[in-house]
Design a protein around this motif. Structure first.
Motif, mmCIF file in Angstrom:
data_model
loop_
_atom_site.group_PDB
_atom_site.id
_atom_site.type_symbol
_atom_site.label_atom_id
_atom_site.label_comp_id
_atom_site.label_asym_id
_atom_site.label_seq_id
_atom_site.Cartn_x
_atom_site.Cartn_y
_atom_site.Cartn_z
ATOM 1 N N VAL A 1 69.252 -12.949 -76.241
ATOM 2 C CA VAL A 1 69.044 -14.101 -77.134
ATOM 3 C C VAL A 1 70.222 -14.220 -78.106
ATOM 4 C CG1 VAL A 1 66.531 -13.777 -76.977
ATOM 5 C CG2 VAL A 1 67.748 -12.955 -78.998
ATOM 6 N N HIS A 2 70.325 -15.357 -78.704
ATOM 7 C CA HIS A 2 71.377 -15.706 -79.680
ATOM 8 C C HIS A 2 72.713 -14.970 -79.494
ATOM 9 C CE1 HIS A 2 69.750 -12.308 -81.889
ATOM 10 N NE2 HIS A 2 68.824 -12.967 -82.549
ATOM 11 N N PHE B 1 63.986 -5.918 -80.265
ATOM 12 C CA PHE B 1 64.949 -6.049 -81.362
ATOM 13 C C PHE B 1 65.746 -4.755 -81.460
ATOM 14 C CE2 PHE B 1 61.643 -9.105 -82.450
ATOM 15 C CZ PHE B 1 62.361 -10.184 -82.937
ATOM 16 N N LYS C 1 60.265 -9.159 -75.708
ATOM 17 C CA LYS C 1 61.437 -9.151 -76.591
ATOM 18 C C LYS C 1 61.633 -7.781 -77.242
ATOM 19 C CE LYS C 1 64.458 -10.992 -79.601
ATOM 20 N NZ LYS C 1 64.019 -12.025 -80.540
ATOM 21 N N SER D 1 70.864 -13.783 -88.418
ATOM 22 C CA SER D 1 71.421 -12.703 -87.610
ATOM 23 C C SER D 1 71.364 -13.078 -86.145
ATOM 24 C CB SER D 1 70.641 -11.410 -87.842
ATOM 25 O OG SER D 1 70.757 -11.046 -89.191
ATOM 26 N N ASP E 1 66.702 -20.643 -82.274
ATOM 27 C CA ASP E 1 66.195 -19.535 -83.096
ATOM 28 C C ASP E 1 65.638 -20.110 -84.397
ATOM 29 O OD1 ASP E 1 65.604 -17.059 -84.103
ATOM 30 O OD2 ASP E 1 67.681 -16.379 -84.304
ATOM 31 N N TYR F 1 67.213 -4.751 -87.273
ATOM 32 C CA TYR F 1 66.111 -4.726 -88.241
ATOM 33 C C TYR F 1 65.480 -3.334 -88.278
ATOM 34 C CZ TYR F 1 66.670 -9.796 -87.602
ATOM 35 O OH TYR F 1 67.181 -11.067 -87.481
ATOM 36 N N HIS G 1 67.405 -8.876 -78.779
ATOM 37 C CA HIS G 1 68.245 -9.243 -79.922
ATOM 38 C C HIS G 1 69.232 -8.099 -79.996
ATOM 39 C CE1 HIS G 1 68.755 -10.144 -84.480
ATOM 40 N NE2 HIS G 1 69.619 -9.193 -84.154
HETATM 41 ZN ZN ZN Z 1 67.083 -12.150 -83.313
#
Ligand code: ZN
Ligand code: URP
Ligand code: ZN
Ligand code: ZN
Length: 484
Positions: free
Chosen positions: A235-236, A149, A147, A286, A313, A152, A180
Protein backbone atom coordinates in the motif's frame (compact mmCIF):
# COMPACT_ATOMS: atom_id res chain seq x y z
CA UNK A 1 -37.70 1.13 -13.46
CA UNK A 2 -35.00 1.13 -16.15
CA UNK A 3 -32.40 3.84 -16.75
CA UNK A 4 -30.50 4.46 -19.97
CA UNK A 5 -27.24 6.38 -20.17
CA UNK A 6 -27.46 7.80 -23.68
CA UNK A 7 -25.12 9.32 -26.21
CA UNK A 8 -21.82 8.78 -24.41
CA UNK A 9 -18.55 7.04 -25.21
CA UNK A 10 -17.83 3.97 -23.11
CA UNK A 11 -14.26 3.93 -21.81
CA UNK A 12 -13.04 0.78 -20.09
CA UNK A 13 -9.57 -0.51 -19.27
CA UNK A 14 -9.27 -1.98 -22.75
CA UNK A 15 -11.93 -0.46 -25.05
CA UNK A 16 -13.28 2.92 -26.18
CA UNK A 17 -16.55 2.90 -28.17
CA UNK A 18 -19.85 4.70 -28.55
CA UNK A 19 -22.86 2.93 -27.00
CA UNK A 20 -25.77 3.42 -24.63
CA UNK A 21 -25.98 1.55 -21.33
CA UNK A 22 -29.26 0.22 -19.94
CA UNK A 23 -29.67 -0.42 -16.22
CA UNK A 24 -32.29 -2.43 -14.38
CA UNK A 25 -32.33 -3.59 -10.76
CA UNK A 26 -28.95 -2.01 -10.06
CA UNK A 27 -27.18 -3.94 -12.82
CA UNK A 28 -26.19 -3.33 -16.41
CA UNK A 29 -28.66 -5.27 -18.59
CA UNK A 30 -27.82 -4.09 -22.10
CA UNK A 31 -25.11 -2.20 -23.99
CA UNK A 32 -25.66 -1.04 -27.55
CA UNK A 33 -26.96 1.67 -29.87
CA UNK A 34 -30.33 3.43 -29.56
CA UNK A 35 -31.48 2.00 -26.24
CA UNK A 36 -34.49 3.40 -24.41
CA UNK A 37 -35.80 3.15 -20.85
CA UNK A 38 -38.00 4.82 -18.24
CA UNK A 39 -35.36 7.37 -17.33
CA UNK A 40 -32.66 8.82 -19.60
CA UNK A 41 -29.33 10.30 -18.53
CA UNK A 42 -27.73 12.44 -21.20
CA UNK A 43 -24.08 11.49 -21.64
CA UNK A 44 -23.42 13.59 -24.77
CA UNK A 45 -19.78 14.68 -24.79
CA UNK A 46 -19.02 12.39 -21.81
CA UNK A 47 -17.10 9.20 -21.11
CA UNK A 48 -19.05 6.39 -19.46
CA UNK A 49 -16.62 4.60 -17.20
CA UNK A 50 -16.64 2.05 -14.36
CA UNK A 51 -17.01 3.93 -11.07
CA UNK A 52 -13.78 4.38 -9.16
CA UNK A 53 -12.76 1.89 -6.49
CA UNK A 54 -10.60 3.25 -3.69
CA UNK A 55 -9.01 0.24 -2.01
CA UNK A 56 -7.42 2.21 0.81
CA UNK A 57 -9.52 4.36 3.15
CA UNK A 58 -9.81 4.79 6.92
CA UNK A 59 -13.29 5.98 7.89
CA UNK A 60 -13.92 6.69 11.58
CA UNK A 61 -10.61 4.99 12.29
CA UNK A 62 -9.41 4.82 15.90
CA UNK A 63 -5.83 6.07 15.61
CA UNK A 64 -3.30 8.00 17.69
CA UNK A 65 -5.76 8.75 20.48
CA UNK A 66 -8.59 9.99 18.26
CA UNK A 67 -10.87 8.96 15.37
CA UNK A 68 -10.49 10.02 11.72
CA UNK A 69 -13.25 12.55 11.05
CA UNK A 70 -14.92 11.21 7.92
CA UNK A 71 -17.21 8.31 8.70
CA UNK A 72 -18.82 5.86 6.27
CA UNK A 73 -21.55 8.40 5.49
CA UNK A 74 -19.44 11.47 4.71
CA UNK A 75 -16.56 9.40 3.30
CA UNK A 76 -18.66 7.53 0.75
CA UNK A 77 -20.54 10.76 -0.11
CA UNK A 78 -17.18 12.43 -0.81
CA UNK A 79 -16.16 9.46 -2.92
CA UNK A 80 -19.35 9.52 -4.99
CA UNK A 81 -19.02 13.28 -5.56
CA UNK A 82 -15.67 12.56 -7.19
CA UNK A 83 -16.74 9.47 -9.16
CA UNK A 84 -15.69 6.78 -6.66
CA UNK A 85 -18.40 4.16 -6.14
CA UNK A 86 -16.68 1.69 -3.81
CA UNK A 87 -14.20 1.93 -0.94
CA UNK A 88 -12.26 -0.66 1.01
CA UNK A 89 -11.64 0.16 4.68
CA UNK A 90 -9.35 -1.57 7.18
CA UNK A 91 -10.72 -3.51 10.15
CA UNK A 92 -8.14 -3.00 12.92
CA UNK A 93 -8.30 -5.39 15.89
CA UNK A 94 -6.48 -4.04 18.95
CA UNK A 95 -3.51 -6.19 19.92
CA UNK A 96 -5.01 -9.23 21.69
CA UNK A 97 -8.52 -8.59 20.34
CA UNK A 98 -10.48 -11.21 18.39
CA UNK A 99 -10.62 -10.52 14.64
CA UNK A 100 -14.32 -11.40 14.66
CA UNK A 101 -15.09 -9.04 17.51
CA UNK A 102 -13.29 -6.21 15.68
CA UNK A 103 -15.20 -7.03 12.51
CA UNK A 104 -18.47 -6.65 14.41
CA UNK A 105 -17.38 -3.10 15.37
CA UNK A 106 -16.60 -2.27 11.72
CA UNK A 107 -19.93 -3.76 10.59
CA UNK A 108 -21.71 -1.44 13.02
CA UNK A 109 -19.85 1.63 11.73
CA UNK A 110 -20.51 0.98 8.06
CA UNK A 111 -24.32 0.79 8.11
CA UNK A 112 -24.65 4.44 6.96
CA UNK A 113 -22.52 4.02 3.83
CA UNK A 114 -23.88 5.68 0.67
CA UNK A 115 -21.85 3.43 -1.64
CA UNK A 116 -20.63 -0.16 -1.59
CA UNK A 117 -17.67 -1.07 0.56
CA UNK A 118 -15.54 -3.94 1.70
CA UNK A 119 -12.92 -4.53 4.41
CA UNK A 120 -9.32 -5.60 4.65
CA UNK A 121 -8.52 -7.33 7.96
CA UNK A 122 -5.40 -6.13 9.79
CA UNK A 123 -3.11 -8.57 11.57
CA UNK A 124 -1.89 -6.55 14.56
CA UNK A 125 -0.76 -9.45 16.76
CA UNK A 126 -0.11 -13.16 16.35
CA UNK A 127 -1.32 -16.27 18.13
CA UNK A 128 -3.37 -19.45 17.72
CA UNK A 129 -6.61 -17.47 17.92
CA UNK A 130 -5.55 -15.23 15.01
CA UNK A 131 -4.44 -18.28 13.02
CA UNK A 132 -7.84 -19.91 13.55
CA UNK A 133 -9.96 -16.81 13.00
CA UNK A 134 -8.21 -15.98 9.72
CA UNK A 135 -9.93 -19.00 8.21
CA UNK A 136 -13.37 -17.81 9.37
CA UNK A 137 -12.62 -14.31 8.07
CA UNK A 138 -11.83 -15.73 4.62
CA UNK A 139 -14.41 -18.50 4.37
CA UNK A 140 -17.38 -16.94 6.18
CA UNK A 141 -16.85 -13.19 6.28
CA UNK A 142 -15.93 -12.45 2.65
CA UNK A 143 -12.52 -10.92 3.32
CA UNK A 144 -9.57 -12.12 1.25
CA UNK A 145 -6.92 -9.52 2.18
CA UNK A 146 -4.86 -9.13 5.38
CA UNK A 147 -3.00 -5.94 6.20
CA UNK A 148 0.33 -5.81 8.06
CA UNK A 149 1.79 -2.60 9.46
CA UNK A 150 5.59 -2.68 9.48
CA UNK A 151 5.52 0.74 11.21
CA UNK A 152 3.69 2.37 14.16
CA UNK A 153 5.85 0.64 16.75
CA UNK A 154 4.05 -0.07 20.01
CA UNK A 155 0.66 0.21 18.31
CA UNK A 156 -0.21 -1.59 15.07
CA UNK A 157 3.27 -2.82 14.10
CA UNK A 158 4.11 -6.49 13.55
CA UNK A 159 7.60 -7.91 13.15
CA UNK A 160 9.16 -10.30 10.65
CA UNK A 161 8.28 -13.54 12.38
CA UNK A 162 4.66 -12.45 12.78
CA UNK A 163 4.56 -11.50 9.09
CA UNK A 164 6.17 -14.79 8.08
CA UNK A 165 3.51 -16.72 10.03
CA UNK A 166 0.65 -14.61 8.76
CA UNK A 167 1.80 -14.62 5.11
CA UNK A 168 2.07 -18.40 5.32
CA UNK A 169 -1.48 -18.57 6.61
CA UNK A 170 -2.63 -16.21 3.83
CA UNK A 171 -1.01 -18.48 1.24
CA UNK A 172 -2.79 -21.53 2.66
CA UNK A 173 -6.16 -19.74 2.65
CA UNK A 174 -5.81 -18.19 -0.81
CA UNK A 175 -5.70 -14.68 0.69
CA UNK A 176 -3.56 -11.71 -0.29
CA UNK A 177 -1.25 -10.10 2.30
CA UNK A 178 -0.95 -6.29 2.24
CA UNK A 179 1.84 -4.28 3.85
CA UNK A 180 2.41 -0.75 5.06
CA UNK A 181 6.13 -0.88 4.38
CA UNK A 182 8.37 1.30 6.55
CA UNK A 183 11.05 0.14 8.99
CA UNK A 184 9.17 0.99 12.20
CA UNK A 185 12.07 0.26 14.56
CA UNK A 186 14.35 2.73 12.82
CA UNK A 187 11.56 5.32 12.43
CA UNK A 188 10.97 5.16 16.22
CA UNK A 189 14.69 5.73 16.91
CA UNK A 190 14.88 8.61 14.44
CA UNK A 191 11.77 10.24 15.93
CA UNK A 192 13.29 10.09 19.42
CA UNK A 193 16.62 11.52 18.19
CA UNK A 194 14.97 14.40 16.30
CA UNK A 195 12.81 15.29 19.32
CA UNK A 196 15.82 15.15 21.66
CA UNK A 197 17.60 17.60 19.36
CA UNK A 198 14.64 19.99 19.59
CA UNK A 199 13.41 19.24 16.08
CA UNK A 200 9.72 19.00 17.00
CA UNK A 201 7.82 20.61 14.06
CA UNK A 202 5.82 18.79 11.38
CA UNK A 203 8.80 18.87 8.98
CA UNK A 204 10.58 16.47 11.38
CA UNK A 205 7.86 13.90 10.61
CA UNK A 206 9.28 13.72 7.07
CA UNK A 207 12.90 13.66 8.32
CA UNK A 208 12.06 10.67 10.53
CA UNK A 209 10.69 8.59 7.63
CA UNK A 210 13.24 8.69 4.79
CA UNK A 211 12.60 6.86 1.54
CA UNK A 212 15.35 4.30 2.28
CA UNK A 213 13.33 2.97 5.24
CA UNK A 214 10.35 2.43 2.96
CA UNK A 215 12.52 0.76 0.32
CA UNK A 216 14.10 -1.57 2.87
CA UNK A 217 10.75 -2.61 4.35
CA UNK A 218 9.16 -3.10 0.92
CA UNK A 219 12.02 -5.35 -0.10
CA UNK A 220 11.85 -7.26 3.20
CA UNK A 221 8.12 -7.89 2.82
CA UNK A 222 8.68 -9.08 -0.75
CA UNK A 223 11.39 -11.50 0.39
CA UNK A 224 9.13 -12.88 3.14
CA UNK A 225 6.17 -13.26 0.75
CA UNK A 226 8.38 -15.03 -1.75
CA UNK A 227 9.76 -17.32 0.95
CA UNK A 228 6.26 -18.57 1.80
CA UNK A 229 4.87 -18.50 -1.74
CA UNK A 230 2.33 -15.70 -1.22
CA UNK A 231 1.49 -12.81 -3.51
CA UNK A 232 1.94 -9.33 -1.97
CA UNK A 233 0.25 -5.92 -2.25
CA UNK A 234 2.24 -2.89 -1.07
CA UNK A 235 0.00 0.00 0.00
CA UNK A 236 0.92 3.67 -0.41
CA UNK A 237 4.13 3.14 -2.40
CA UNK A 238 5.62 6.63 -2.24
CA UNK A 239 9.22 6.47 -3.42
CA UNK A 240 11.66 5.15 -5.99
CA UNK A 241 13.30 2.78 -3.48
CA UNK A 242 10.01 0.98 -2.81
CA UNK A 243 9.02 1.07 -6.48
CA UNK A 244 12.44 -0.32 -7.41
CA UNK A 245 11.94 -3.29 -5.07
CA UNK A 246 8.47 -3.96 -6.54
CA UNK A 247 9.74 -3.58 -10.12
CA UNK A 248 12.62 -5.98 -9.51
CA UNK A 249 10.37 -8.55 -7.85
CA UNK A 250 7.92 -8.44 -10.73
CA UNK A 251 10.75 -8.78 -13.22
CA UNK A 252 11.78 -11.90 -11.29
CA UNK A 253 8.32 -13.38 -11.68
CA UNK A 254 6.80 -12.53 -8.31
CA UNK A 255 3.16 -11.48 -7.93
CA UNK A 256 3.76 -8.13 -6.24
CA UNK A 257 1.47 -5.11 -6.64
CA UNK A 258 2.16 -1.45 -5.81
CA UNK A 259 -0.32 1.29 -4.94
CA UNK A 260 0.77 4.94 -5.23
CA UNK A 261 -1.56 7.58 -3.75
CA UNK A 262 -2.86 10.62 -5.59
CA UNK A 263 -1.27 12.75 -2.85
CA UNK A 264 2.23 11.33 -3.49
CA UNK A 265 1.78 11.73 -7.25
CA UNK A 266 0.82 15.40 -7.10
CA UNK A 267 2.10 16.97 -3.85
CA UNK A 268 5.72 17.12 -2.74
CA UNK A 269 7.80 17.53 0.40
CA UNK A 270 8.13 21.31 0.04
CA UNK A 271 4.72 21.41 1.80
CA UNK A 272 6.48 20.62 5.10
CA UNK A 273 8.69 23.72 4.78
CA UNK A 274 5.62 25.97 4.90
CA UNK A 275 6.08 28.48 7.76
CA UNK A 276 2.43 27.94 8.79
CA UNK A 277 2.42 25.08 11.35
CA UNK A 278 -1.17 24.10 10.47
CA UNK A 279 -0.41 23.94 6.74
CA UNK A 280 2.48 21.53 7.30
CA UNK A 281 0.73 19.44 9.98
CA UNK A 282 -2.36 18.95 7.82
CA UNK A 283 -0.07 17.19 5.34
CA UNK A 284 1.51 14.85 7.88
CA UNK A 285 0.94 11.31 6.74
CA UNK A 286 2.99 8.13 6.51
CA UNK A 287 4.88 7.73 4.29
CA UNK A 288 5.38 11.51 3.97
CA UNK A 289 5.25 13.47 0.73
CA UNK A 290 8.49 13.01 -1.28
CA UNK A 291 10.44 15.10 -3.80
CA UNK A 292 9.89 15.39 -7.56
CA UNK A 293 12.27 12.55 -8.42
CA UNK A 294 10.11 10.13 -6.46
CA UNK A 295 6.98 11.52 -8.09
CA UNK A 296 8.47 10.92 -11.55
CA UNK A 297 9.23 7.34 -10.52
CA UNK A 298 5.61 6.75 -9.45
CA UNK A 299 4.23 8.17 -12.69
CA UNK A 300 6.65 5.99 -14.64
CA UNK A 301 5.40 2.97 -12.69
CA UNK A 302 1.81 3.69 -13.68
CA UNK A 303 2.85 4.21 -17.29
CA UNK A 304 4.90 1.03 -17.54
CA UNK A 305 2.64 -1.16 -15.43
CA UNK A 306 5.06 -1.81 -12.57
CA UNK A 307 2.57 0.02 -10.30
CA UNK A 308 -1.08 -0.88 -10.74
CA UNK A 309 -3.45 1.13 -8.55
CA UNK A 310 -3.99 4.76 -7.50
CA UNK A 311 -5.62 5.10 -4.05
CA UNK A 312 -6.02 7.84 -1.42
CA UNK A 313 -5.43 6.29 2.03
CA UNK A 314 -8.20 8.75 2.94
CA UNK A 315 -7.75 9.31 6.68
CA UNK A 316 -8.99 12.80 7.47
CA UNK A 317 -8.22 14.70 10.68
CA UNK A 318 -9.39 18.24 11.44
CA UNK A 319 -6.98 21.06 12.18
CA UNK A 320 -7.94 20.83 15.85
CA UNK A 321 -7.03 17.12 15.85
CA UNK A 322 -3.71 17.84 14.12
CA UNK A 323 -2.89 20.41 16.82
CA UNK A 324 -2.54 17.60 19.39
CA UNK A 325 0.98 17.46 18.01
CA UNK A 326 2.04 21.07 18.67
CA UNK A 327 5.49 20.79 20.28
CA UNK A 328 5.81 17.07 19.43
CA UNK A 329 5.43 15.99 15.79
CA UNK A 330 5.07 12.32 16.79
CA UNK A 331 1.64 13.18 18.26
CA UNK A 332 0.23 14.72 15.04
CA UNK A 333 -2.41 12.23 13.83
CA UNK A 334 -1.07 10.71 10.60
CA UNK A 335 -3.33 10.98 7.60
CA UNK A 336 -4.70 13.12 4.77
CA UNK A 337 -7.93 13.23 2.76
CA UNK A 338 -8.44 12.76 -0.96
CA UNK A 339 -11.51 10.60 -1.66
CA UNK A 340 -13.40 13.32 -3.53
CA UNK A 341 -10.34 14.50 -5.44
CA UNK A 342 -8.57 11.31 -6.57
CA UNK A 343 -10.30 10.94 -9.92
CA UNK A 344 -10.37 14.64 -10.98
CA UNK A 345 -6.75 15.12 -9.85
CA UNK A 346 -5.56 12.00 -11.68
CA UNK A 347 -7.48 12.97 -14.81
CA UNK A 348 -6.06 16.52 -14.72
CA UNK A 349 -2.46 15.60 -13.88
CA UNK A 350 -2.41 12.23 -15.66
CA UNK A 351 -4.76 12.09 -18.66
CA UNK A 352 -4.82 15.79 -19.56
CA UNK A 353 -1.00 15.97 -19.47
CA UNK A 354 -0.61 12.85 -21.63
CA UNK A 355 1.10 10.85 -18.91
CA UNK A 356 -1.56 8.14 -19.03
CA UNK A 357 -4.36 7.26 -21.44
CA UNK A 358 -8.07 7.28 -20.60
CA UNK A 359 -8.04 3.48 -20.60
CA UNK A 360 -5.07 3.43 -18.23
CA UNK A 361 -6.99 5.87 -16.03
CA UNK A 362 -9.84 3.37 -15.77
CA UNK A 363 -7.38 0.55 -15.14
CA UNK A 364 -5.58 2.26 -12.23
CA UNK A 365 -8.69 3.79 -10.61
CA UNK A 366 -10.98 0.77 -10.91
CA UNK A 367 -10.38 -2.31 -13.05
CA UNK A 368 -6.94 -3.37 -11.82
CA UNK A 369 -7.96 -3.30 -8.17
CA UNK A 370 -11.24 -5.08 -8.94
CA UNK A 371 -9.14 -7.90 -10.39
CA UNK A 372 -6.62 -7.86 -7.55
CA UNK A 373 -9.43 -7.99 -4.95
CA UNK A 374 -11.28 -10.70 -6.90
CA UNK A 375 -14.49 -8.71 -7.45
CA UNK A 376 -14.11 -8.30 -11.23
CA UNK A 377 -16.31 -8.11 -13.31
CA UNK A 378 -19.06 -7.41 -10.78
CA UNK A 379 -17.09 -4.22 -10.10
CA UNK A 380 -14.57 -2.40 -12.32
CA UNK A 381 -16.35 -3.21 -15.60
CA UNK A 382 -18.96 -1.90 -18.02
CA UNK A 383 -20.38 -5.27 -18.99
CA UNK A 384 -23.83 -6.85 -19.02
CA UNK A 385 -24.37 -8.35 -15.56
CA UNK A 386 -21.96 -5.99 -13.79
CA UNK A 387 -23.18 -3.73 -10.96
CA UNK A 388 -24.24 -0.36 -12.35
CA UNK A 389 -21.48 1.49 -10.47
CA UNK A 390 -20.83 4.01 -13.22
CA UNK A 391 -19.38 7.47 -13.60
CA UNK A 392 -20.50 9.62 -16.52
CA UNK A 393 -17.36 11.70 -16.84
CA UNK A 394 -17.50 15.17 -18.34
CA UNK A 395 -13.99 16.01 -19.56
CA UNK A 396 -14.94 19.70 -19.91
CA UNK A 397 -16.38 20.37 -16.46
CA UNK A 398 -13.91 22.14 -14.20
CA UNK A 399 -13.62 23.56 -10.70
CA UNK A 400 -11.07 24.80 -8.23
CA UNK A 401 -10.73 22.42 -5.30
CA UNK A 402 -11.75 24.06 -2.04
CA UNK A 403 -12.60 22.92 1.47
CA UNK A 404 -15.53 25.34 1.37
CA UNK A 405 -17.38 23.20 -1.20
CA UNK A 406 -16.16 19.68 -0.36
CA UNK A 407 -18.17 16.77 1.07
CA UNK A 408 -15.49 15.69 3.56
CA UNK A 409 -16.16 16.68 7.16
CA UNK A 410 -12.78 18.34 7.73
CA UNK A 411 -12.00 22.06 7.59
CA UNK A 412 -9.27 22.08 4.91
CA UNK A 413 -8.18 20.24 1.77
CA UNK A 414 -4.58 19.33 0.92
CA UNK A 415 -5.38 20.10 -2.75
CA UNK A 416 -6.87 23.55 -1.93
CA UNK A 417 -6.62 25.89 -4.93
CA UNK A 418 -5.83 23.21 -7.53
CA UNK A 419 -7.79 23.73 -10.75
CA UNK A 420 -9.15 20.44 -12.11
CA UNK A 421 -10.84 19.72 -15.44
CA UNK A 422 -12.72 16.44 -15.74
CA UNK A 423 -15.53 15.80 -13.23
CA UNK A 424 -18.58 13.55 -12.92
CA UNK A 425 -21.76 14.64 -14.68
CA UNK A 426 -23.45 11.68 -12.97
CA UNK A 427 -22.23 9.09 -10.50
CA UNK A 428 -24.37 5.96 -10.15
CA UNK A 429 -24.13 3.48 -7.32
CA UNK A 430 -25.85 0.21 -8.26
CA UNK A 431 -28.12 2.17 -10.58
CA UNK A 432 -29.02 4.96 -8.15
CA UNK A 433 -28.00 8.41 -9.42
CA UNK A 434 -26.19 9.69 -6.33
CA UNK A 435 -24.51 12.68 -7.96
CA UNK A 436 -25.75 14.98 -10.70
CA UNK A 437 -23.00 17.55 -11.22
CA UNK A 438 -23.02 19.57 -7.98
CA UNK A 439 -26.33 18.14 -6.72
CA UNK A 440 -25.94 15.46 -4.05
CA UNK A 441 -28.62 12.77 -4.10
CA UNK A 442 -26.87 10.15 -1.99
CA UNK A 443 -28.95 7.69 0.04
CA UNK A 444 -27.65 6.94 3.48
CA UNK A 445 -27.47 3.19 4.01
CA UNK A 446 -27.67 2.39 0.28
CA UNK A 447 -24.11 0.98 0.39
CA UNK A 448 -23.73 -2.76 0.76
CA UNK A 449 -20.88 -4.89 2.00
CA UNK A 450 -19.17 -6.62 -0.94
CA UNK A 451 -17.95 -10.08 0.01
CA UNK A 452 -14.79 -11.23 -1.73
CA UNK A 453 -13.89 -14.84 -2.42
CA UNK A 454 -10.32 -16.11 -1.90
CA UNK A 455 -7.97 -16.40 -4.88
CA UNK A 456 -7.54 -20.09 -5.54
CA UNK A 457 -5.71 -19.55 -8.84
CA UNK A 458 -2.77 -17.39 -7.75
CA UNK A 459 -2.23 -19.11 -4.44
CA UNK A 460 -2.52 -22.64 -5.77
CA UNK A 461 -0.04 -21.77 -8.55
CA UNK A 462 2.40 -20.30 -6.04
CA UNK A 463 1.85 -23.20 -3.61
CA UNK A 464 2.39 -25.75 -6.36
CA UNK A 465 5.62 -24.03 -7.38
CA UNK A 466 6.71 -24.05 -3.71
CA UNK A 467 6.08 -27.81 -3.58
CA UNK A 468 7.95 -28.42 -6.83
CA UNK A 469 10.97 -26.44 -5.61
CA UNK A 470 10.79 -27.46 -1.90
CA UNK A 471 13.95 -28.72 -0.14
CA UNK A 472 14.12 -32.53 -0.28
CA UNK A 473 16.25 -34.88 1.73
CA UNK A 474 18.78 -36.71 -0.46
CA UNK A 475 18.29 -40.51 -0.19
CA UNK A 476 21.71 -42.18 -0.04
CA UNK A 477 22.57 -45.85 -0.34
CA UNK A 478 25.96 -45.99 1.34
CA UNK A 479 26.19 -43.98 4.53
CA UNK A 480 29.68 -43.91 6.10
CA UNK A 481 30.06 -44.86 9.76
CA UNK A 482 30.01 -41.84 12.00
CA UNK A 483 32.73 -40.72 14.38
CA UNK A 484 36.39 -41.66 14.55
ZN1 ZN B 1 -0.21 2.91 6.11
O1 URP C 1 -0.63 8.43 7.60
C1 URP C 1 -1.39 7.56 7.26
N1 URP C 1 -1.15 6.91 6.14
N2 URP C 1 -2.47 7.27 8.04
C2 URP C 1 -3.37 6.22 7.87
C3 URP C 1 -2.84 4.92 8.39
C4 URP C 1 -1.89 4.29 7.40
O2 URP C 1 -0.73 4.13 7.69
O3 URP C 1 -2.31 3.94 6.30
ZN1 ZN D 1 8.52 -11.55 17.14
ZN1 ZN E 1 -3.79 3.60 5.31
Amino acid sequence: MTTVIKGGTIVTADLTYKADVKIDGGRIVEIGPNLSGDETLDATGCYVMPGGIDPHVHLEMPFMGTYSSDDFESGTRAGLAGGTTMVVDFCLPSPGQSLLEALQMWDNKSTRANADYSFHMAITWWGEQVFDEMEIVVKEKGINTFKHFMAYKGALMVDDDEMFSSFQRCAALGALPLVHAENGDVVAQMQAKLLAEGNNGPEAHAYSRPAELEGEATNRAIIIANAVGAPLYVVHTSCEQAHEAIRRARQNGMRVYGEPLIQHLTLDDSEYANPDWDHAARRVMSPPFRNKLHQDSLWAGLQSGSLQVVATDHCAFTTAQKRTGVGDFTKIPNGTGGLEDRMPMLWTYGVATGRITMNEFVAVTSTNIAKILNIYPRKGAILVGADADIVVWDPKRSKTISAASQQSAIDYNVFEGKAVTGLPRYTLTRGHVAIEETTIKTREGHGQFIAREPFPAVSSALTKWKEVTAPRKVQRSGIPASGV
